[in-house]
Each structure stands twice: as structure tokens, then as C-alpha cells.
Enzyme design. Structure first.
Site: not given
Ligand code: COS
Length: 386
Positions: A129, A135, A285, A345, A369, A373
Site C-alpha cells: 500500500s 484498495s 434470555q 455495559g 489485507e 468490500e
Molecule cells: N492470485 C493470483 N493472481 C491474481 C490474484 C490472486 N489472488 N488476484 C489477481 N491476480 C492477478 C490477475 O489474474 C491479473 O493477472 P493478469 O495480468 O495475468 O491478468 C493481475 O493479478 C491483476 O489482477 P486484477 O485485474 O484483478 O487487478 P485489480 O487492479 O482489478 O485488483 C483487487 C484486484 C481489487 C482484488 C486487488 O487490487 C486487491 O486485492 N486490493 C486490495 C489490496 C490489499 O489487500 N491491500 C492490503 C495490503 S496489506 S495492508
């Protein structure tokens, strides 16, 4: 009160007992003061290292304990019932940087970083991040540019757990160029250590909960990273991070189950002691129904988590399962701790009893993580990906 929904082996039960004893003797006497002072005790890491708890899923060949995911999560839950801050430190280290090194590191990287991490001599952190990329993790802007055999990194990472103590930080940075942006495929993973020139630890967050787990920003200012610190392939860092978060989310789910279990136990004990209208409040209850719902939701969360863990150990694709386990467990932790405060309470609203801390600690499990949402987005997308 907490019965195992998945039959545990003798080895799993014995590691669970080690974690429970450690939490009772080494953590419980200090949890309250560490939370109050926002203090992280590095000595605890050494002690957990001696037990092998910093290399739980690392094979013995790399100095780890070599246990399966379920064993790891069962131990993590025990730690979390007593100190959720220490639990997240363990979860991040065991689920993210060590697993990334194990899966995608070279033998030389494993020798230099993974082995001492598994022994508990180096603590790991994970830096995905940024202040403007939460996100939407793929929108991160920390830039890595090649310079001879090295990389020069510039940018700021945010919300880095264990960041002040992290000695091996798996950091994601863009390796595509501004005139050829490749989205998620333009991100690579680097092994960063605090001794690199241009590395500084920035603002330490003053958090609502998990106060004994230091969370910081990290600044990379023309930070020179040797070429052999690139992890795996250029452009694969985002995929590595996402795959690792599939594991990380199981760890957070175990932490959330531990928090919820602790709140349930405290509330049940208090309801048996506290008398109003001439009898213990557990006789009413209104309280029984709350406790019954709390116990049921904790059991359901634990059952789903254990099912996800065993699916992972069978080598199955667990992206959806892991998000479900994290979503259910974190929302359960928030709901159960809210009910616990209500049962206490006024006494639940002050720091004399642990449910106030558990309530604060629970909240972040719905955020980090991947927020609830984001988990729902992942779960829904997976419905159409089979
Ligand atoms: N395992 C393996 N590959 C994954 C995957 C997973 N769980 N999730 C996504 N990918 C891959 C996709 O297949 C895609 O690969 P290709 O380029 O080969 O198509 C690539 O990663 C990009 O994935 P995607 O298009 O789904 O990315 P988005 O930008 O739409 O993001 C989310 C997907 C929203 C799910 C992701 O950004 C996310 O998890 N966000 C939250 C982040 C988070 O948890 N942060 C906390 C950090 S710790 S404080």
C-alpha cells in the site's frame, strides 16, 4: 469452550498447547500495558523464534518448523486470543515475506534472508500500500529505475506492519516506464533492508487498536537496491503480492477468530458473575441469546477458516475461500466484540476490562489485507471465473 471443529492431529494439538502456554505466560501479563504505551517488545520475537513460530510453514531445509497451514493457524488463533498485536506480527511474517521468498526467491536469497527469518533472527514486513494506493493496489506509484546492475527506488509505502522493526521488507514498486504503463503487470517485488542508502522510516501511526504492533510509512529516496534483491521476474510483483495475500488473509482470519473467541470467553465469564435484579445476568434470555449467537458465529468462522486451510494444504485454489474466511471472521470479530461490550455495559466501555481493547483490535481486521468490500469483490468475481 472452544472445541476443535476439524479433528486435530497430536502434533497440531501439541503446537496449539505450546502457543497457548506461551500466550498465557509471556504475553498475558503485558498485553494491557503494551496496548496502553503502544509498545512493541522485540524480545518477544526472539522467544517466538526459539519456538520456531517465525518459520512455521518454512520447510526444515530452510530452518523452519515445516508445519501445515492448519497447524500454523491454530497456533496463531491461540496467540490472538491473548494479544492480537503479536498475532498480526506473526501473521505478516509467516504469511507474506517468508512465503514470497520461499516461492519465488533464489537459493542465494533463501540462504541470506529466508533462513535467518525462519530462525527468528530477522523480522519480515510487506510493503504494498501507499498513501494514495490502498484498495486499488495496482495504482501504486513507487518507481524503480534500472541503474547499471542496481535499481533506484523512489516513493512512499504506507500502513507497513512491523515497519519500525522490519529487517526484511518485501516491497512492490513500478518497473514500467511512465511512457509505457502496464498496470498490474508493471509492478515488481524487491527485497528491501533498512541499511540501504535512501531508506528511512517515516510517520508511526497512532492507531485505535493493535497498538503494540508498530505501523509506519517507509520512504525510499533514491534508494539504491542491488540487482540481486529483485524477487522473481520483472513485472510479476503484483501477482506475487495477490497470491501471498490469499495466504495472508487466512492469517488475519485466524487473528479475528482469536479476538472473537476471547471476547466470547470474557463475556460469558462476566455474565456468570455480574448480578442484577437479584441474579446473575446469564440467567436472562436477553444475555443467553447474545452469548448463543456469539458462540455460533465464532464456531462458523473457525470452521470455514479450517476448511480453507485444509483446502490450501491439499493444493487447491483458495482465492475465494480465503476471502470468505477473512470476511466472515473479521465481521464476526467486530460483531462479537460489540456484543461483549454491550454485555459488560458501562464496564465494557472502560479500560478496566479487556473487551474494550478487543473491540478496538477487531476493527482493523475488516480493513487491512483487503477491506470487507474488497473481499466481497474477490468472492463475487470468483463466482464467474470457474
Ligand atoms: N492470485 C493470483 N493472481 C491474481 C490474484 C490472486 N489472488 N488476484 C489477481 N491476480 C492477478 C490477475 O489474474 C491479473 O493477472 P493478469 O495480468 O495475468 O491478468 C493481475 O493479478 C491483476 O489482477 P486484477 O485485474 O484483478 O487487478 P485489480 O487492479 O482489478 O485488483 C483487487 C484486484 C481489487 C482484488 C486487488 O487490487 C486487491 O486485492 N486490493 C486490495 C489490496 C490489499 O489487500 N491491500 C492490503 C495490503 S496489506 S495492508
Amino acid at each position: 469452550m472452544a472445541w476443535a471443529l476439524t479433528p486435530l492431529t497430536e502434533e497440531q494439538r501439541s503446537i496449539q498447547a505450546v502457543a497457548r502456554d506461551f500466550a498465557a505466560t509471556e504475553l498475558a501479563p503485558f498485553t494491557e500495558v503494551w496496548d496502553r504505551d503502544s509498545y512493541f517488545d522485540p524480545a518477544i520475537i526472539g522467544k517466538l523464534g526459539e519456538l520456531g513460530f517465525l518459520g512455521m510453514m518454512i520447510p526444515e531445509q530452510y530452518d523452519g518448523l515445516g508445519v501445515d497451514t492448519l497447524t500454523y493457524l491454530v497456533a496463531l488463533e491461540e496467540i490472538a486470543t491473548v494479544d492480537a498485536s503479536i498475532a498480526v506480527t506473526l501473521s505478516v511474517h509467516n504469511s507474506l515475506p517468508t512465503q514470497m521468498l520461499l516461492k519465488w526467491g533464489t537459493e542465494a536469497q533463501k540462504e541470506r534472508f529466508l533462513k535467518p527469518m525462519a530462525r527468528g533472527e530477522l523480522l519480515g514486513a510487506f510493503a504494498l500500500s501507499e498513501p494514495d494506493a490502498g484498495s486499488d493496489a495496482a495504482s501504486l506509484t513507487t518507481q524503480a529505475v534500472r541503474d547499471g546492475g542496481d535499481w533506484i527506488l523512489n516513493g512512499t509505502k504506507a500502513w507497513v506492519s512491523s515497519g519500525t522493526k522490519g529487517e526484511v521488507i518485501l516491497a512492490m514498486a513500478r518497473t514500467d516506464s511512465p511512457d509505457d504503463r502496464r498496470g498490474a503487470r508493471g509492478i515488481s517485488a524487491f527485497i528491501v533492508t533498512p541499511d540501504l542508502p535512501g531508506f528511512t522510516v517515516g510517520k508511526k501511526e497512532d492507531k485505535m487498536g493493535l497498538r503494540a504492533s508498530p505501523t509506519v510509512q517507509l520512504h525510499f529516496s533514491d534508494m539504491r537496491v542491488p540487482g540481486d534483491r529483485l524477487l522473481g521476474q520483472v513485472g510479476s510483483g503484483f501477482i506475487y503480492a495477490m497470491q501471498s495475500l490469499d495466504n495472508g488473509r487466512l492469517g488475519i482470519a485466524a487473528q479475528a477468530v482469536g479476538i472473537a473467541e476471547a471476547a466470547l470467553r470474557h463475556a460469558a465469564a462476566y455474565a456468570a458473575e455480574r448480578k442484577q435484579f437479584g441474579k446473575p445476568i446469564k440467567e436472562f434470555q436477553a444475555i443467553q441469546f447474545k452469548l448463543a449467537d456469539m458462540a455460533s458465529r465464532v464456531a462458523a468462522s473457525r470452521a470455514l477458516l479450517h476448511a480453507a486451510a485444509t483446502a490450501k494444504d491439499r493444493g487447491e485454489h483458495i482465492t475465494q475461500f480465503s476471502s470468505m474466511a477473512k470476511l466472515l471472521a473479521s465481521e464476526t470479530a467486530m460483531w462479537v466484540t460489540t456484543q461483549a461490550v454491550q454485555i459488560f455495559g458501562g464496564y465494557g466501555y472502560v479500560k478496566d476490562y479487556p473487551v474494550e481493547r478487543l473491540f478496538r483490535d477487531a476493527k482493523v481486521t475488516e480493513i487491512y489485507e483487503g477491506t470487507s468490500e474488497i473481499q466481497r469483490i474477490v468472492i463475487a468475481r470468483e463466482l464467474y471465473s470457474r
